[in-house]
Enzyme design. Structure first.
Site, PDB file in Angstrom:
ATOM      1  N   GLY A  91      -5.292   8.150  -4.011  1.00 19.67           N
ATOM      2  CA  GLY A  91      -4.616   8.511  -5.251  1.00 19.67           C
ATOM      3  C   GLY A  91      -5.303   7.922  -6.462  1.00 19.67           C
ATOM      4  N   GLY A 103      -8.544   5.586  -6.309  1.00 21.55           N
ATOM      5  CA  GLY A 103      -9.887   6.047  -5.990  1.00 21.55           C
ATOM      6  C   GLY A 103     -10.064   6.449  -4.538  1.00 21.55           C
ATOM      7  N   THR A 159      -8.840   8.884   0.785  1.00 22.78           N
ATOM      8  CA  THR A 159      -8.448   9.038  -0.615  1.00 22.78           C
ATOM      9  C   THR A 159      -7.214   8.177  -0.859  1.00 22.78           C
ATOM     10  OG1 THR A 159      -7.176  11.031  -0.079  1.00 22.78           O
ATOM     11  CG2 THR A 159      -9.442  11.348  -0.841  1.00 22.78           C
ATOM     12  N   ASP A 162      -6.512  18.549  -1.762  1.00 24.28           N
ATOM     13  CA  ASP A 162      -7.214  19.772  -1.354  1.00 24.28           C
ATOM     14  C   ASP A 162      -8.358  20.080  -2.314  1.00 24.28           C
ATOM     15  OD1 ASP A 162      -5.521  20.270   0.869  1.00 24.28           O
ATOM     16  OD2 ASP A 162      -4.030  21.143  -0.457  1.00 24.28           O
TER      17      ASP A 162
END
Length: 197
Positions: free
Chosen positions: A129, A132, A127, A159
């Site tokens: 942020g 993407g 991931t 999460d």
């Protein structure tokens, strides 16, 4: 963990380990686990032995469970040795690009993901942020943009992404569909302050 938002910068985490400092693999209730064994915060819990964790993941896979590993890297350290035994028994490994950079020393998320795949993880999800997500897995190389929303607070976004992705796994969705679900739930989370709103 107290999370402090700083406008224009990343969050600050003020953390006390508490019971996490004594958490071990045998504390994980595998007998009660039905479909997915998710372990979050790996690399942060010092008493969690990599060999015992690998054995637990191997046992979970023998029971037909999917294994998902998420990490927390509190700062620069030697993390690869703790991952080597566990990744061959990991169905989905999901660090963020900052964590993956600290672990591997590599700056490219694609290179990071390739290294983790070569270490044995079946699917690697990085991931990134607002940039993407990158996935290397059973269906090849996938990339997803973020949903365009009003960003308020990133706390819990990773999460929430994991929860959406796992929800898709439980539902028998493809990696692409799981990626979309994870992105949607992650985007939903960051529209309000805090982790539960």
């Amino acid at each position: 963990t107290l999370i402090v938002n700083v406008k224009g910068e990343d969050r600050r985490f003020i953390h006390t380990f508490g019971a996490n400092s004594r958490y071990i693999a045998s504390d994980i209730p595998i007998a009660r686990t039905k479909k997915v064994l998710y372990l979050g915060g790996y690399l942060l819990m010092g008493a969690l032995d990599p060999i015992e964790t690998a054995e637990l993941f191997a046992e979970a896979q023998k029971k037909g469970l999917k294994t998902v590993l998420d990490v927390v890297t509190p700062g620069p350290a030697e993390y690869l040795e703790k991952l080597k035994p566990v990744l061959p028994f990991t169905d989905v490994f999901m660090p963020n690009d900052h964590e993956a950079g600290l672990i591997t020393g590599l700056s490219s998320p694609k290179d990071q993901a390739m290294l983790f795949r070569n270490m044995g993880a079946k699917t690697v999800l990085i991931t990134m942020g607002d940039r993407g997500t990158l996935l290397l897995g059973q269906e090849g190389h996938l990339e997803a943009d973020t949903f365009k929303i009003e960003y308020v607070d990133g706390t819990g976004g990773g999460d929430a992404f994991a929860a959406g992705y796992i929800f898709g796994m439980i539902g028998g969705k493809s990696e692409r569909e799981c990626l979309i679900l994870g992105s949607a739930v992650g985007a939903s989370c960051v529209r309000a302050i805090g982790t539960t709103t």
